[in-house]
Each structure stands twice: as structure tokens, then as C-alpha cells.
Design a protein around this motif. Structure first.
Motif, PDB file in Angstrom:
ATOM      1  N   VAL A 136      -0.923   3.856   5.091  1.00  0.00           N
ATOM      2  CA  VAL A 136      -2.174   3.100   5.115  1.00  0.00           C
ATOM      3  C   VAL A 136      -2.643   2.922   6.555  1.00  0.00           C
ATOM      4  O   VAL A 136      -1.839   2.647   7.451  1.00  0.00           O
ATOM      5  N   ARG A 137      -3.935   3.096   6.772  1.00  0.00           N
ATOM      6  CA  ARG A 137      -4.509   2.830   8.089  1.00  0.00           C
ATOM      7  C   ARG A 137      -5.906   2.211   7.928  1.00  0.00           C
ATOM      8  O   ARG A 137      -6.554   2.366   6.895  1.00  0.00           O
ATOM      9  N   ARG A 138      -6.335   1.492   8.965  1.00  0.00           N
ATOM     10  CA  ARG A 138      -7.668   0.890   8.957  1.00  0.00           C
ATOM     11  C   ARG A 138      -8.689   1.879   9.511  1.00  0.00           C
ATOM     12  O   ARG A 138      -8.361   2.687  10.386  1.00  0.00           O
ATOM     13  N   GLU A 139      -9.902   1.813   8.991  1.00  0.00           N
ATOM     14  CA  GLU A 139     -11.004   2.594   9.541  1.00  0.00           C
ATOM     15  C   GLU A 139     -12.229   1.685   9.652  1.00  0.00           C
ATOM     16  O   GLU A 139     -12.686   1.140   8.651  1.00  0.00           O
ATOM     17  N   TRP A 140     -12.675   1.518  10.885  1.00  0.00           N
ATOM     18  CA  TRP A 140     -13.788   0.609  11.179  1.00  0.00           C
ATOM     19  C   TRP A 140     -15.046   1.051  10.421  1.00  0.00           C
ATOM     20  O   TRP A 140     -15.304   2.230  10.284  1.00  0.00           O
ATOM     21  N   PRO A 141     -15.822   0.102   9.883  1.00  0.00           N
ATOM     22  CA  PRO A 141     -15.638  -1.349  10.083  1.00  0.00           C
ATOM     23  C   PRO A 141     -15.082  -2.086   8.880  1.00  0.00           C
ATOM     24  O   PRO A 141     -14.752  -3.267   8.999  1.00  0.00           O
ATOM     25  N   ASP A 142     -14.953  -1.429   7.719  1.00  0.00           N
ATOM     26  CA  ASP A 142     -14.659  -2.234   6.534  1.00  0.00           C
ATOM     27  C   ASP A 142     -13.851  -1.491   5.465  1.00  0.00           C
ATOM     28  O   ASP A 142     -13.969  -1.765   4.290  1.00  0.00           O
ATOM     29  N   GLN A 143     -13.017  -0.514   5.873  1.00  0.00           N
ATOM     30  CA  GLN A 143     -12.280   0.202   4.837  1.00  0.00           C
ATOM     31  C   GLN A 143     -10.848   0.512   5.251  1.00  0.00           C
ATOM     32  O   GLN A 143     -10.503   0.526   6.434  1.00  0.00           O
ATOM     33  N   LEU A 144     -10.036   0.735   4.241  1.00  0.00           N
ATOM     34  CA  LEU A 144      -8.669   1.188   4.430  1.00  0.00           C
ATOM     35  C   LEU A 144      -8.565   2.612   3.894  1.00  0.00           C
ATOM     36  O   LEU A 144      -9.150   2.946   2.868  1.00  0.00           O
ATOM     37  N   ILE A 145      -7.816   3.432   4.607  1.00  0.00           N
ATOM     38  CA  ILE A 145      -7.549   4.800   4.165  1.00  0.00           C
ATOM     39  C   ILE A 145      -6.096   4.856   3.703  1.00  0.00           C
ATOM     40  O   ILE A 145      -5.179   4.574   4.476  1.00  0.00           O
ATOM     41  N   VAL A 146      -5.897   5.201   2.442  1.00  0.00           N
ATOM     42  CA  VAL A 146      -4.556   5.292   1.874  1.00  0.00           C
ATOM     43  C   VAL A 146      -4.279   6.751   1.520  1.00  0.00           C
ATOM     44  O   VAL A 146      -5.017   7.353   0.744  1.00  0.00           O
ATOM     45  N   GLU A 147      -3.241   7.314   2.106  1.00  0.00           N
ATOM     46  CA  GLU A 147      -2.827   8.669   1.778  1.00  0.00           C
ATOM     47  C   GLU A 147      -1.576   8.587   0.895  1.00  0.00           C
ATOM     48  O   GLU A 147      -0.617   7.878   1.246  1.00  0.00           O
ATOM     49  N   VAL A 148      -1.594   9.276  -0.225  1.00  0.00           N
ATOM     50  CA  VAL A 148      -0.472   9.196  -1.155  1.00  0.00           C
ATOM     51  C   VAL A 148       0.111  10.579  -1.432  1.00  0.00           C
ATOM     52  O   VAL A 148      -0.586  11.589  -1.391  1.00  0.00           O
ATOM     53  N   GLU A 149       1.392  10.577  -1.673  1.00  0.00           N
ATOM     54  CA  GLU A 149       2.100  11.776  -2.138  1.00  0.00           C
ATOM     55  C   GLU A 149       2.536  11.511  -3.576  1.00  0.00           C
ATOM     56  O   GLU A 149       3.197  10.503  -3.846  1.00  0.00           O
ATOM     57  N   GLU A 150       2.181  12.402  -4.473  1.00  0.00           N
ATOM     58  CA  GLU A 150       2.534  12.216  -5.871  1.00  0.00           C
ATOM     59  C   GLU A 150       3.928  12.771  -6.179  1.00  0.00           C
ATOM     60  O   GLU A 150       4.389  13.703  -5.543  1.00  0.00           O
ATOM     61  N   HIS A 151       4.555  12.154  -7.175  1.00  0.00           N
ATOM     62  CA  HIS A 151       5.756  12.761  -7.740  1.00  0.00           C
ATOM     63  C   HIS A 151       5.365  14.015  -8.514  1.00  0.00           C
ATOM     64  O   HIS A 151       4.296  14.070  -9.127  1.00  0.00           O
ATOM     65  N   GLU A 152       6.226  14.998  -8.496  1.00  0.00           N
ATOM     66  CA  GLU A 152       6.075  16.167  -9.361  1.00  0.00           C
ATOM     67  C   GLU A 152       7.262  16.195 -10.310  1.00  0.00           C
ATOM     68  O   GLU A 152       8.406  16.395  -9.886  1.00  0.00           O
ATOM     69  N   ALA A 153       6.991  15.936 -11.572  1.00  0.00           N
ATOM     70  CA  ALA A 153       8.072  15.804 -12.544  1.00  0.00           C
ATOM     71  C   ALA A 153       8.742  17.143 -12.820  1.00  0.00           C
ATOM     72  O   ALA A 153       8.069  18.157 -13.018  1.00  0.00           O
ATOM     73  N   LEU A 154      10.070  17.120 -12.832  1.00  0.00           N
ATOM     74  CA  LEU A 154      10.834  18.311 -13.206  1.00  0.00           C
ATOM     75  C   LEU A 154      11.344  18.183 -14.633  1.00  0.00           C
ATOM     76  O   LEU A 154      11.329  19.143 -15.408  1.00  0.00           O
ATOM     77  N   GLY A 155      11.798  16.993 -15.006  1.00  0.00           N
ATOM     78  CA  GLY A 155      12.326  16.776 -16.350  1.00  0.00           C
ATOM     79  C   GLY A 155      12.578  15.301 -16.583  1.00  0.00           C
ATOM     80  O   GLY A 155      12.235  14.456 -15.762  1.00  0.00           O
ATOM     81  N   THR A 156      13.179  14.993 -17.716  1.00  0.00           N
ATOM     82  CA  THR A 156      13.505  13.605 -18.038  1.00  0.00           C
ATOM     83  C   THR A 156      14.879  13.263 -17.479  1.00  0.00           C
ATOM     84  O   THR A 156      15.718  14.145 -17.259  1.00  0.00           O
ATOM     85  N   TRP A 157      15.101  11.953 -17.281  1.00  0.00           N
ATOM     86  CA  TRP A 157      16.391  11.503 -16.762  1.00  0.00           C
ATOM     87  C   TRP A 157      16.955  10.424 -17.682  1.00  0.00           C
ATOM     88  O   TRP A 157      16.318   9.395 -17.907  1.00  0.00           O
TER      89      TRP A 157
END
Length: 258
Positions: free
Chosen positions: A95-116
Motif C-alpha cells: 500500500v502507498r499514498r498518492e496525493w492528494p486523496d487516494q491509496l494505491i494497493v497492489e495485490v498478488e493473487e493466490h493461484e490454486a493448485l488443488g484442495t488441502w
């Protein structure tokens, strides 16, 4: 002290500095909490700049609503990161701030291989166990494939993933593929293949035990499959042989001795 002009001046200057500092801090606090600095936008992006498959507006809204507090200056970025990482399918977030009024969120998704296990959790291609919608994971598979099933003691996830990757290579010469892998509490391995057959490989007595047992099975598999139909289970824990069970298997009667 009261007759020491220098000491009095120093004391007065110190008090004045403290008062000014307090006023400045109060002013900054007051200014930072003005509505003009309210967060207007939280933009979510993929870490690898690709398309997010499972993290969408609905999952983010349901997972973060009411949990992000503060404005542009006062929002705790570490807390925001933890909130997003608690959303289903999110493996990691920054997460990082970007002026003047927003947050930038970068996400990495899980990639499912199978059930556990048996509680509906999923195992990712990186060896992480996570909770998400099983139906969504199944949609990612090709129509003719099911999610492999994995199980093992707590903390063995990455070891199970490593063995699964190795088993895929070892069985490839005979066009068989692991469809499930279980590690028991006694650390004995059992692999289920895509033809429905279960193979008991046992415990790793040496670093090469599993590989040697699989290679022994692969070496005789063409002849074995041509002679015995509908094999259900094979036990490779014997040093110089194997045991098997098959549907409709009949043991020929011994010929009488003359």
C-alpha cells in the motif's frame, strides 16, 4: 536563579519553544484531520500488471468495508495492508499514498493448485494454504480435469508440493499423472494417479527412496497394465516386488502335481 538573567532568558526561551511546538503540533493535527484530506479513492492493481482473476470490486467491498479508517495522512498503511491480505484470494499486498486523496494497493493473487485436507481449504502453486470459494478454483481448471487433492501434517505444505512436482516428472514416461498426494502423520506417502489407481510409496528411508520405487513401477508398468486390468491399489513398499489389488482379479488355481 531569579537573579541570573541568562538562566531566566534560557528558561523563557525553552518554555516559549515548547509552547510554539505544541501549537504547531496541534495545528498540524487539526489540519490533517480536515475533510479536505478524506480518502476519495482506493485503487487496486495487480502486482504483475496482469489481470486479477478472483479479486474484484465485490470481494474487496465485502472484505474491507468498515475496516479502513483515517484519511490521506492518518490512515495506517500497515493496517490497510493487513486488511487487504485478509480478503479471499489475496496472497500479498502493498500500500502507498498518492496525493492528494487516494491509496494505491497492489495485490498478488493466490493461484490454486488443488484442495488441502478435508475442510475445504486450497493449496496454491507456491505452497500456501488459503481459504476461498472452491467453485471459483474449480472453474480455473479445464473441463476434463479436477482439482488435485492434497493432505499432510501441519507445516508440510511446501514439502507436499515439492514431492507432487517430482512425481509428475517421474510418472510422465508412462503417461500417468498424480491427481492426489497424501502424507500421513507417520510421514508415509500415497499418490493417487489420474487413472484412479492409488500407489503406496511409504516412508523416505533415504533421499532417493521414493524415486527408486516410482522408477521400479514405471519400468514394469507397460507389462503390468497389459496383463492386469482395473488395478485399484499398488503397494511399492516391498524391496524387490510389489502387491496389488484389482477389480475382478482372479488368482489361477495351482495345477495338481503328478
Amino acid at each position: 536563579m531569579w537573579h541570573d538573567a541568562k538562566a531566566l532568558n534560557a528558561t523563557a526561551s525553552g518554555i516559549f519553544a515548547v509552547v510554539v511546538g505544541a501549537c504547531v503540533a496541534t495545528g498540524v493535527w487539526w489540519l490533517a484531520h480536515r475533510p479536505v484530506f478524506d480518502l476519495r479513492t482506493i485503487r487496486v492493481e495487480s502486482m504483475d500488471r496482469g489481470e486479477l482473476r478472483h479479486v474484484n470490486l465485490l470481494t474487496l467491498k465485502n472484505g474491507t468495508q468498515g475496516r479502513i479508517v483515517g484519511n490521506f495522512f492518518t490512515a495506517n498503511l500497515e493496517t490497510v495492508r493487513q486488511v487487504f491480505e485478509a480478503v479471499p484470494w489475496v496472497r500479498r499486498a502493498t500500500v502507498r499514498r498518492e496525493w492528494p486523496d487516494q491509496l494505491i494497493v497492489e495485490v498478488e493473487e493466490h493461484e490454486a493448485l488443488g484442495t488441502w485436507g478435508e475442510d475445504g481449504r486450497l493449496l496454491s502453486v507456491k505452497g500456501d494454504v488459503f481459504t476461498a470459494n472452491l467453485a471459483e478454483a474449480e472453474e480455473d481448471q479445464r473441463e476434463d480435469h479436477q482439482l488435485p487433492q492434497f493432505s499432510g501434517p501441519e507445516g508440510s505444505e511446501k514439502e507436499v508440493l515439492t514431492r507432487y512436482t517430482e512425481l509428475r516428472k517421474w510418472f510422465a514416461p508412462v503417461q500417468l499423472a498424480p491427481q492426489g498426494l497424501a502424507l500421513s502423520t507417520r510421514y508415509a506417502w500415497t499418490v493417487t494417479l489420474d487413472n484412479g489407481m492409488s500407489v503406496a510409496l511409504g516412508r523416505e528411508q533415504t533421499p532417493t527412496t521414493l524415486k527408486e520405487r516410482v522408477q521400479r513401477l514405471v519400468g514394469i508398468w507397460p507389462q503390468l497394465a497389459s496383463r492386469v486390468q482395473n488395478i485399484e491399489n499398488i503397494d511399492m513398499r516391498y524391496q524387490n516386488g510389489l502387491a496389488l489389488s484389482a477389480t475382478g482379479l482372479k488368482i489361477p488355481a495351482e495345477k495338481p502335481h503328478r
